[in-house]
Design an enzyme around this catalytic site. Structure first.
Site, mmCIF file in Angstrom:
data_model
loop_
_atom_site.group_PDB
_atom_site.id
_atom_site.type_symbol
_atom_site.label_atom_id
_atom_site.label_comp_id
_atom_site.label_asym_id
_atom_site.label_seq_id
_atom_site.Cartn_x
_atom_site.Cartn_y
_atom_site.Cartn_z
ATOM 1 N N CYS A 135 -38.850 44.313 -5.260
ATOM 2 C CA CYS A 135 -39.653 43.104 -5.468
ATOM 3 C C CYS A 135 -38.755 41.886 -5.626
ATOM 4 C CB CYS A 135 -40.541 43.291 -6.701
ATOM 5 S SG CYS A 135 -41.547 41.849 -7.078
ATOM 6 N N CYS A 138 -39.753 39.337 -8.260
ATOM 7 C CA CYS A 138 -39.552 39.815 -9.636
ATOM 8 C C CYS A 138 -38.082 39.731 -10.033
ATOM 9 C CB CYS A 138 -39.979 41.277 -9.799
ATOM 10 S SG CYS A 138 -41.568 41.677 -9.118
ATOM 11 N N ASP A 139 -37.209 40.146 -9.145
ATOM 12 C CA ASP A 139 -35.818 40.358 -9.549
ATOM 13 C C ASP A 139 -34.816 39.395 -8.921
ATOM 14 O OD1 ASP A 139 -36.732 42.475 -11.042
ATOM 15 O OD2 ASP A 139 -36.451 43.930 -9.445
#
Ligand SMILES: Cc1cc2nc3c(=O)[nH]c(=O)nc-3n(C[C@H](O)[C@H](O)[C@H](O)COP(=O)(O)OP(=O)(O)OC[C@H]3O[C@@H](n4cnc5c(N)ncnc54)[C@H](O)[C@@H]3O)c2cc1C
Lengths: 313, 102
Positions: A135, A138-139
């Site tokens: 993701c 997300c990261d």
């Protein structure tokens, strides 16, 4: 014995719960992780009708609360098997098995969605969160100014690469073909990015780590892999690898009972009926063209209505 | 017990020197799965007295995230005697967190 047992508390399952409760059927939703499904990973949803801007978290929470307010029961247990107890159409009866318990229901709606497809190469599992991510939004923030690679050729891979090009110092985009399936526009945008390098006709064959952290990926010529003799090996030092090679339907637990296509999607048309009478399917795990929130919600409504009609027949 | 917010100033006292085991929840406000996990961690904190639960915001504490090599969130790290003993990355259900700390 529940009237309708729903497997999965994603957008499809929770929408089905809303429709089923509004028809006063008893409803149990069984969810393996937390409610909301895939969409909780999304920062902003901009294509759901009448909700121009909403976070995935807020969308999931509103939907969950709506289902709960209407009286749906939700338990957090992973379903491992569905058993058909009675083949008598007038007394349909299924056993739904989880690690903790066993439940009985007159009808079942399978709304288990899909999960990230992994690369399936050695070391991948151990490096999740230590260089490997599924993701980008997300990261990505962990890779500010660093070198990353994205592997994949669909829309998600292109979007991830575009997003990461604004965060990371350098982005490699590794794709096994020489062209992209994804939206041309995104591909064009990427080509203008000075810090994005395309590595085409290539597959990732090896991950190297040092001190438990990913340090490089090795790629090889895609055709040579198919031929069984890897050529064109190249080791690329990276801090992060973002895997965007698609998703797989989460239907493995029902394989014996429910008919699927070759890719593992439960075979059903727009009426959401499976090959087993009394079992319905809703959402991303069904054979269909468009896998989005609005179509998952639509399936939830259709599957619940079909289950209600089945019970009332 | 409630979840304790930890930053680089109280990390040493709350985590490294803790008598109890500590479950550190590395998270961020923009991380959806972290927000899903938050209420589960709160619930566990209220149910378990033998483990201390701490929350570490990675945007406010990039040093701590870097020190522990956190590169994906949500990330749960279990400390015992100041040392990392277990780790789990990604959204997991309550019973898996229970077996992590158990
Ligand atoms: C990063 C990302 C961004 C996206 N952005 C958008 C967007 O902007 N707009 C849009 O319309 N769509 C978007 N989508 C797609 C959208 O999230 C999906 O189409 C939608 O979530 C599908 O809903 P679903 O209920 O069918 O499945 P899912 O959301 O996959 O939910 C299935 C649920 O079933 C559970 N489950 C699985 N197996 C079991 C089991 N054996 N037992 C119990 N529970 C089980 C899962 O844990 C999950 O909670 C996005 C997807 C991703 C990954």
């Amino acid at each position: 014995m529940y009237d309708i047992l729903i497997v999965g508390a994603g957008p499809a399952g929770l929408t089905a719960a809303i429709y089923a409760r509004r028809a006063s059927k008893s409803v149990l939703v069984l969810e393996a992780l937390t409610y909301g499904g895939q969409i909780v990973n999304t920062l902003e949803i901009e294509n759901y009708p009448a909700e121009p801007h909403i976070s995935g978290f807020d969308f999931a929470t509103k939907l969950y609360n709506q289902a709960k307010e209407l009286g749906a029961e939700v338990r957090f247990e992973r379903v491992t098997e569905i058993r058909k107890e009675s083949s008598d159409a007038d007394a349909s009866h299924f056993g739904v098995i989880t690690a903790k318990s066993e439940y009985e229901a007159k009808t079942v709606i399978i709304a288990t969605g899909s999960a990230n497809r992994k690369l399936g190469i050695s070391g991948e599992e151990a490096l999740i969160g230590r260089g490997i991510s599924y993701c980008a939004t997300c990261d990505g923030a962990f890779y500010r100014g660093k070198t990353v690679a994205v592997v994949g050729g669909g829309n998600t891979a292109l979007e991830d690469a575009l997003y990461l090009s604004d965060v990371a110092g350098k982005v490699y985009l590794i794709h096994r073909r020489d062209e992209f399936r994804g939206e041309e526009i995104a591909a064009a945008g990427l080509k203008e990015k000075a810090n994005v390098e395309f590595i085409l006709n290539s597959v990732v064959t090896e991950l190297k780590e040092d001190g438990g952290k990913l340090v490089s990926v090795t790629v090889a010529d895609a055709k040579s892999i198919a031929a069984g003799e890897p050529t064109g090996l190249r080791e690329i030092p990276v801090d992060g690898l973002f895997v965007a090679v698609g998703r797989i339907p989460s239907n493995q637990s029902f394989a014996g009972l429910i008919e699927t296509d070759e890719a593992g999607y439960i075979k059903a048309g727009e009426n959401c009926k499976t090959n087993v009478s009394g079992i319905f399917v809703a959402g991303d795990n069904r054979t269909k063209e468009v896998r989005q929130l609005v179509t998952a919600a639509s399936d939830g409504a259709i599957a619940a209505t079909a289950a209600i009609n089945f019970l009332n027949r | 017990m409630a979840v304790i917010t930890v930053n680089k100033d109280n990390f040493e006292n709350e985590v490294i020197k803790s008598e109890k085991k500590v479950l550190a929840d590395f998270n961020a406000a923009w991380c959806g799965p972290c927000r899903m996990l938050g209420p589960i961690i709160d619930e566990l904190a209220n149910e378990n007295d033998s483990v201390k639960f701490v929350s570490i915001n990675i945007d406010e504490n990039p040093e701590l995230a870097a020190q522990y090599g956190v590169a994906s969130i949500p990330c749960l790290v279990l400390f015992d005697g100041g040392n990392e003993v277990k780790r789990s990355v990604g959204l997991i259900p309550k019973d898996e967190i229970e077996s992590l700390i158990g």
